[in-house]
Design a protein around this motif. Structure first.
Motif, mmCIF file in Angstrom:
data_model
loop_
_atom_site.group_PDB
_atom_site.id
_atom_site.type_symbol
_atom_site.label_atom_id
_atom_site.label_comp_id
_atom_site.label_asym_id
_atom_site.label_seq_id
_atom_site.Cartn_x
_atom_site.Cartn_y
_atom_site.Cartn_z
ATOM 1 N N GLY A 1 -4.501 9.089 -0.448
ATOM 2 C CA GLY A 1 -2.916 10.047 0.223
ATOM 3 C C GLY A 1 -3.299 11.030 1.387
ATOM 4 N N VAL A 2 -3.407 11.958 1.923
ATOM 5 C CA VAL A 2 -3.147 12.198 3.567
ATOM 6 C C VAL A 2 -3.437 14.074 2.775
ATOM 7 C CG1 VAL A 2 -3.245 12.581 5.824
ATOM 8 C CG2 VAL A 2 -3.131 10.505 5.263
ATOM 9 N N ARG A 3 -4.881 14.560 3.765
ATOM 10 C CA ARG A 3 -4.862 15.196 3.612
ATOM 11 C C ARG A 3 -5.994 16.553 4.495
ATOM 12 N NH1 ARG A 3 -5.867 17.850 -3.038
ATOM 13 N NH2 ARG A 3 -4.212 16.236 -3.824
ATOM 14 N N ILE B 1 1.002 -1.103 0.236
ATOM 15 C CA ILE B 1 0.500 -0.450 0.001
ATOM 16 C C ILE B 1 0.920 1.022 -0.281
ATOM 17 C CG2 ILE B 1 -1.588 0.770 1.193
ATOM 18 C CD1 ILE B 1 -2.510 -1.410 2.665
ATOM 19 N N ARG B 2 0.564 2.193 -1.269
ATOM 20 C CA ARG B 2 1.394 3.315 -0.780
ATOM 21 C C ARG B 2 0.906 4.880 -0.732
ATOM 22 N NH1 ARG B 2 3.582 5.175 -6.193
ATOM 23 N NH2 ARG B 2 5.304 6.108 -4.619
ATOM 24 N N ILE B 3 1.406 5.293 0.378
ATOM 25 C CA ILE B 3 0.658 6.090 1.437
ATOM 26 C C ILE B 3 1.226 8.094 0.364
ATOM 27 C CG2 ILE B 3 -0.832 7.320 2.873
ATOM 28 C CD1 ILE B 3 -0.792 4.653 3.745
ATOM 29 N N ASN B 4 0.779 8.713 0.313
ATOM 30 C CA ASN B 4 1.349 10.075 0.204
ATOM 31 C C ASN B 4 0.660 10.731 1.095
ATOM 32 O OD1 ASN B 4 1.616 13.239 -0.734
ATOM 33 N ND2 ASN B 4 3.043 11.985 -1.759
ATOM 34 N N ALA B 5 1.681 11.675 2.246
ATOM 35 C CA ALA B 5 1.255 12.450 3.572
ATOM 36 C C ALA B 5 2.498 13.732 3.654
ATOM 37 C CB ALA B 5 0.858 11.405 4.785
ATOM 38 N N GLU C 1 4.496 1.400 1.695
ATOM 39 C CA GLU C 1 5.657 2.655 1.618
ATOM 40 C C GLU C 1 4.589 3.734 1.464
ATOM 41 O OE1 GLU C 1 7.256 4.054 -2.658
ATOM 42 O OE2 GLU C 1 6.644 2.344 -2.498
ATOM 43 N N LEU C 2 5.588 4.479 2.590
ATOM 44 C CA LEU C 2 4.907 6.181 2.798
ATOM 45 C C LEU C 2 6.148 7.012 2.613
ATOM 46 C CD1 LEU C 2 3.148 8.041 4.487
ATOM 47 C CD2 LEU C 2 4.636 7.415 6.469
ATOM 48 N N THR C 3 5.199 7.662 1.404
ATOM 49 C CA THR C 3 6.369 8.685 1.183
ATOM 50 C C THR C 3 5.598 10.333 1.864
ATOM 51 O OG1 THR C 3 6.504 8.162 -0.787
ATOM 52 C CG2 THR C 3 6.803 10.330 -1.021
ATOM 53 N N VAL C 4 6.379 11.101 2.510
ATOM 54 C CA VAL C 4 6.630 12.342 2.889
ATOM 55 C C VAL C 4 7.349 13.315 2.330
ATOM 56 C CG1 VAL C 4 7.197 13.842 4.851
ATOM 57 C CG2 VAL C 4 6.867 11.477 5.882
ATOM 58 N N ASP C 5 6.078 14.255 1.523
ATOM 59 C CA ASP C 5 6.066 14.682 0.556
ATOM 60 C C ASP C 5 4.838 15.885 1.229
ATOM 61 O OD1 ASP C 5 4.864 16.661 -1.483
ATOM 62 O OD2 ASP C 5 4.511 15.323 -2.648
ATOM 63 N N ASN C 6 5.372 17.524 1.212
ATOM 64 C CA ASN C 6 3.964 18.506 1.364
ATOM 65 C C ASN C 6 3.795 19.091 0.919
ATOM 66 O OD1 ASN C 6 4.878 18.814 4.997
ATOM 67 N ND2 ASN C 6 6.569 19.035 3.790
ATOM 68 N N GLY C 7 3.557 18.357 -0.592
ATOM 69 C CA GLY C 7 2.976 19.143 -1.784
ATOM 70 C C GLY C 7 1.552 18.533 -1.732
ATOM 71 N N LEU C 8 0.819 19.490 -2.326
ATOM 72 C CA LEU C 8 -0.974 18.298 -2.745
ATOM 73 C C LEU C 8 -0.259 17.404 -4.246
ATOM 74 C CD1 LEU C 8 -3.094 20.539 -2.090
ATOM 75 C CD2 LEU C 8 -2.193 18.737 -0.070
ATOM 76 N N ALA C 9 0.005 16.579 -4.033
ATOM 77 C CA ALA C 9 0.378 15.218 -4.790
ATOM 78 C C ALA C 9 -1.024 14.362 -5.453
ATOM 79 C CB ALA C 9 1.556 13.924 -4.353
#
Length: 297
Positions: free
Chosen positions: A144-146, A96-100, A126-134
């Motif tokens: 994703g998390v918003r 499971i790939r998550i962007n947050a 797989e957790l990708t830390v990204d402060n942009g709104l991918a």
């Protein structure tokens, strides 16, 4: 279709989507040289160049882009069907790939994953830390998390955290030489630690609200960070005022290492939500993770 053609097309899709032989090779579990050889062989068989290669980047040619758009969705459908077969297994499994963003990853996702993953050893995250709104669909994330106010209407959203506040803090040493701000506009006369966020045009304007009146203030100072931890360190060092999530500085506030100002202008934001396309409902592993993250407060 011969099996080697299928494998070569899968390899092409990986390179075209990742725009990198290095990342595509890591994703496929092969060497870069083997992947490069596979691409050259595919291009020779098709009689057309699919990729433009430079020393720094890889991009599809016009023919490559046409092939990507033509076969990409079909391979995604196959992947979705294979994922659905996990329902037939006794143990949930899959990646499971998550962007947050940094705050959500550290305060919400990691505590939940720390308890969740030992119970399901066949599930990988797989957790990708990204402060942009991918764009989670384009970048092939499962979710994703918003914040609640930033959610796209065509996504399924599950609340995973309560509302929270952003607050303005500074060290006692800073306030020994500066008066405390009484209103947001006063911040323009203070040294402030700026926040760089790609989704807010670069430098983020600090947001405040009081009795329905919303204000955004563009501040200035010697420092700009895209890291919460560094903003807190700088504030503790007395180098300026920081705008941070309240829960991340509770300990420092309790110990008197930081002082909070403009409290009456700092109102709660809608809490974090996990969001995802409806097709992800087919994965039992994903459904279990969503349930583990669901906010029940």
């Amino acid at each position: 279709m011969p099996r080697h053609d299928v494998n070569d097309l899968i390899a092409f899709l990986a390179v075209a989507r990742e725009r990198s032989f290095t990342r595509a090779a890591a994703r496929l579990g092969v060497s870069q040289s083997a992947l490069s050889h596979t691409m050259r062989a595919l291009e020779e068989r098709l009689g057309v160049r699919l990729l433009t290669r430079t020393t720094r980047s890889v991009a599809p040619t016009e023919a490559g882009e046409r092939l990507l758009q033509g076969i990409g969705p079909r391979f995604e459908e196959i992947e979705a069907e294979l994922t659905a077969l996990n329902a037939l297994r006794e143990k949930p499994a899959g990646t499971i790939r998550i962007n947050a963003g940094e705050h959500a990853a550290e305060t919400i996702l990691w505590p939940a994953l720390e308890n969740f993953l030992p119970r399901y050893p066949d599930i990988k995250v797989e957790l990708t830390v990204d402060n942009g709104l991918a764009n989670i669909v384009a970048e092939r994330f499962d979710a994703g998390v918003r914040l609640g106010e930033q959610l796209a209407k065509d996504m399924i959203a599950v609340r995973i955290a309560p509302d929270f506040r952003m607050v303005v803090v500074g060290a006692p040493s800073y306030f020994k030489r500066r008066d405390r701000p009484k209103r947001p506009q006063d911040l323009t006369q203070h040294a402030c630690i700026n926040i760089r966020l790609p989704t807010h045009g670069g430098i983020y304007a600090w947001e405040f609200e009081k009795r329905g009146r919303a204000i955004k203030v563009r501040v200035d100072g010697q420092l700009v960070f895209n890291s919460t931890a560094l903003r807190i360190k700088a504030a503790l060092a007395g180098l300026g005022l920081a705008y941070v999530a309240e829960d991340q500085v509770q300990a420092q506030l309790a110990r008197g290492q930081l002082v909070q100002v403009l409290d009456d202008w700092c109102v709660p934001f809608p809490g974090y939500h996990l969001y995802y396309p409806s097709r992800r409902q087919s994965s039992p592993a994903f459904a279990l993770l969503v349930d583990a993250l669901r906010y029940r407060g």
